[in-house]
Design a protein around this motif. Structure first.
Motif, PDB file in Angstrom:
ATOM      1  N   MET A  52       0.816  -1.200   0.000  1.00 21.64           N
ATOM      2  CA  MET A  52       0.000   0.000   0.000  1.00 21.64           C
ATOM      3  C   MET A  52       0.858   1.261   0.000  1.00 21.64           C
ATOM      4  SD  MET A  52      -3.200   1.090   2.351  1.00 21.64           S
ATOM      5  CE  MET A  52      -4.112  -0.333   1.824  1.00 21.64           C
ATOM      6  N   ILE A  53       2.030   1.206   0.603  1.00 22.82           N
ATOM      7  CA  ILE A  53       2.910   2.386   0.572  1.00 22.82           C
ATOM      8  C   ILE A  53       3.207   2.748  -0.880  1.00 22.82           C
ATOM      9  CG2 ILE A  53       5.241   3.240   1.042  1.00 22.82           C
ATOM     10  CD1 ILE A  53       5.142   1.902   3.724  1.00 22.82           C
ATOM     11  N   GLY A  54       3.536   1.771  -1.676  1.00 25.99           N
ATOM     12  CA  GLY A  54       3.814   2.023  -3.090  1.00 25.99           C
ATOM     13  C   GLY A  54       2.605   2.557  -3.818  1.00 25.99           C
ATOM     14  N   GLU A  55       1.441   1.969  -3.556  1.00 27.30           N
ATOM     15  CA  GLU A  55       0.219   2.441  -4.216  1.00 27.30           C
ATOM     16  C   GLU A  55      -0.111   3.875  -3.812  1.00 27.30           C
ATOM     17  OE1 GLU A  55      -3.237   0.129  -5.450  1.00 27.30           O
ATOM     18  OE2 GLU A  55      -2.521  -1.323  -3.971  1.00 27.30           O
ATOM     19  N   LEU A  56       0.022   4.186  -2.531  1.00 24.46           N
ATOM     20  CA  LEU A  56      -0.283   5.544  -2.076  1.00 24.46           C
ATOM     21  C   LEU A  56       0.728   6.545  -2.624  1.00 24.46           C
ATOM     22  CD1 LEU A  56      -1.481   4.908   1.575  1.00 24.46           C
ATOM     23  CD2 LEU A  56      -2.866   5.371  -0.445  1.00 24.46           C
ATOM     24  N   MET A  57       1.973   6.132  -2.786  1.00 23.59           N
ATOM     25  CA  MET A  57       2.952   7.034  -3.393  1.00 23.59           C
ATOM     26  C   MET A  57       2.633   7.258  -4.863  1.00 23.59           C
ATOM     27  SD  MET A  57       4.725   8.556  -1.362  1.00 23.59           S
ATOM     28  CE  MET A  57       5.449   9.495  -2.675  1.00 23.59           C
ATOM     29  N   ASN A  58       2.150   6.233  -5.556  1.00 19.93           N
ATOM     30  CA  ASN A  58       1.734   6.423  -6.946  1.00 19.93           C
ATOM     31  C   ASN A  58       0.563   7.402  -7.031  1.00 19.93           C
ATOM     32  OD1 ASN A  58       3.672   4.666  -7.901  1.00 19.93           O
ATOM     33  ND2 ASN A  58       2.287   2.911  -7.981  1.00 19.93           N
ATOM     34  N   VAL A  59      -0.372   7.291  -6.096  1.00 23.14           N
ATOM     35  CA  VAL A  59      -1.496   8.231  -6.039  1.00 23.14           C
ATOM     36  C   VAL A  59      -0.968   9.639  -5.803  1.00 23.14           C
ATOM     37  CG1 VAL A  59      -3.468   8.968  -4.624  1.00 23.14           C
ATOM     38  CG2 VAL A  59      -3.269   6.583  -5.352  1.00 23.14           C
ATOM     39  N   TYR A  60      -0.085   9.777  -4.827  1.00 22.76           N
ATOM     40  CA  TYR A  60       0.487  11.095  -4.529  1.00 22.76           C
ATOM     41  C   TYR A  60       1.181  11.675  -5.765  1.00 22.76           C
ATOM     42  CZ  TYR A  60       3.484  14.765  -2.906  1.00 22.76           C
ATOM     43  OH  TYR A  60       4.110  15.975  -2.788  1.00 22.76           O
ATOM     44  N   ASN A  61       2.012  10.875  -6.405  1.00 22.38           N
ATOM     45  CA  ASN A  61       2.769  11.360  -7.563  1.00 22.38           C
ATOM     46  C   ASN A  61       1.851  11.778  -8.709  1.00 22.38           C
ATOM     47  OD1 ASN A  61       5.270  11.059  -6.322  1.00 22.38           O
ATOM     48  ND2 ASN A  61       5.486   8.957  -7.015  1.00 22.38           N
ATOM     49  N   LYS A  62       0.829  10.995  -8.976  1.00 20.72           N
ATOM     50  CA  LYS A  62      -0.110  11.326 -10.053  1.00 20.72           C
ATOM     51  C   LYS A  62      -0.858  12.619  -9.723  1.00 20.72           C
ATOM     52  CE  LYS A  62      -3.142   8.855 -13.029  1.00 20.72           C
ATOM     53  NZ  LYS A  62      -3.800   7.569 -13.260  1.00 20.72           N
ATOM     54  N   PHE A  63      -1.297  12.738  -8.478  1.00 24.71           N
ATOM     55  CA  PHE A  63      -2.031  13.917  -8.026  1.00 24.71           C
ATOM     56  C   PHE A  63      -1.132  15.155  -8.060  1.00 24.71           C
ATOM     57  CE2 PHE A  63      -4.154  16.637  -4.902  1.00 24.71           C
ATOM     58  CZ  PHE A  63      -5.464  16.540  -5.326  1.00 24.71           C
ATOM     59  N   ALA A  64       0.076  15.033  -7.526  1.00 30.62           N
ATOM     60  CA  ALA A  64       1.015  16.162  -7.491  1.00 30.62           C
ATOM     61  C   ALA A  64       1.405  16.595  -8.899  1.00 30.62           C
ATOM     62  CB  ALA A  64       2.253  15.789  -6.681  1.00 30.62           C
ATOM     63  N   GLU A  65       1.568  15.668  -9.801  1.00 30.49           N
ATOM     64  CA  GLU A  65       1.893  16.007 -11.184  1.00 30.49           C
ATOM     65  C   GLU A  65       0.734  16.769 -11.835  1.00 30.49           C
ATOM     66  OE1 GLU A  65       3.633  16.482 -14.864  1.00 30.49           O
ATOM     67  OE2 GLU A  65       4.565  15.998 -12.956  1.00 30.49           O
ATOM     68  N   HIS A  66      -0.479  16.300 -11.592  1.00 35.80           N
ATOM     69  CA  HIS A  66      -1.653  16.952 -12.174  1.00 35.80           C
ATOM     70  C   HIS A  66      -1.792  18.398 -11.676  1.00 35.80           C
ATOM     71  CE1 HIS A  66      -5.625  17.230 -13.991  1.00 35.80           C
ATOM     72  NE2 HIS A  66      -6.017  17.831 -12.878  1.00 35.80           N
ATOM     73  N   TRP A  67      -1.520  18.630 -10.394  1.00 35.22           N
ATOM     74  CA  TRP A  67      -1.703  19.949  -9.779  1.00 35.22           C
ATOM     75  C   TRP A  67      -0.381  20.694  -9.613  1.00 35.22           C
ATOM     76  CZ3 TRP A  67      -6.329  22.055  -9.512  1.00 35.22           C
ATOM     77  CH2 TRP A  67      -7.448  21.219  -9.519  1.00 35.22           C
ATOM     78  N   ARG A  68       0.643  20.326 -10.352  1.00 34.89           N
ATOM     79  CA  ARG A  68       1.987  20.891 -10.140  1.00 34.89           C
ATOM     80  C   ARG A  68       2.048  22.411 -10.229  1.00 34.89           C
ATOM     81  NH1 ARG A  68       2.121  18.532 -15.064  1.00 34.89           N
ATOM     82  NH2 ARG A  68       2.512  19.889 -16.852  1.00 34.89           N
ATOM     83  N   ASP A  69       1.154  23.029 -10.974  1.00 38.95           N
ATOM     84  CA  ASP A  69       1.173  24.486 -11.121  1.00 38.95           C
ATOM     85  C   ASP A  69       0.260  25.193 -10.120  1.00 38.95           C
ATOM     86  OD1 ASP A  69       2.963  24.250 -13.252  1.00 38.95           O
ATOM     87  OD2 ASP A  69       1.340  24.085 -14.725  1.00 38.95           O
ATOM     88  N   TYR A  70      -0.289  24.451  -9.171  1.00 35.11           N
ATOM     89  CA  TYR A  70      -1.221  25.002  -8.178  1.00 35.11           C
ATOM     90  C   TYR A  70      -0.830  24.524  -6.789  1.00 35.11           C
ATOM     91  CZ  TYR A  70      -4.085  25.646 -12.343  1.00 35.11           C
ATOM     92  OH  TYR A  70      -4.534  26.010 -13.581  1.00 35.11           O
ATOM     93  N   MET A  71      -1.238  25.301  -5.802  1.00 30.97           N
ATOM     94  CA  MET A  71      -1.072  24.839  -4.416  1.00 30.97           C
ATOM     95  C   MET A  71      -1.952  23.611  -4.249  1.00 30.97           C
ATOM     96  SD  MET A  71       1.029  26.757  -2.704  1.00 30.97           S
ATOM     97  CE  MET A  71       0.605  26.363  -1.035  1.00 30.97           C
TER      98      MET A  71
END
Length: 109
Positions: A52-71
């Motif tokens: 689950m750590i890996g899955e949650l990090m993938n979620v974080y990375n996908k989310f952070a990439e999508h919102w990279r230009d926003y807080m």
């Protein structure tokens, strides 16, 4: 009765509901990516394991990439102490904050 006033929007994903699916977690996030730059991952009633750590990090990375230009931010609520320690041991609490519940998470900056 308490009234909760929110100054920002949140996506709340209850992982215990998502565990029923055969689709990987970050693919399940896809329909919600444009909703809000604030993601709450609710781990209540989730049987945590090391994958689950890996899955949650993938979620974080996908989310952070999508919102990279926003807080933006990703937080976890209702995690066990062992889950929190596992995230601390691999230094993931620097990216994903932990809160006991949604009310506390919604107050955070």
């Amino acid at each position: 009765m308490k009234t909760l006033v929110l100054n920002k929007s949140f996506i709340i994903l209850k992982l215990s509901d998502l565990q029923q699916s055969n689709t990987i977690l970050d693919d399940q996030l896809e329909p919600y990516l444009n909703v809000s730059p604030n993601l709450v991952l609710d781990l209540e009633n989730v049987n945590f394991n090391s994958m689950m750590i890996g899955e949650l990090m993938n979620v974080y990375n996908k989310f952070a990439e999508h919102w990279r230009d926003y807080m933006h931010k990703v937080v976890i609520i209702h995690a066990t102490e062992n889950t929190h320690k596992a995230f601390e041991s691999v230094k993931l609490t620097e990216k994903i904050q932990f809160f006991p519940n949604f009310e506390e998470a919604s107050k955070s900056e």
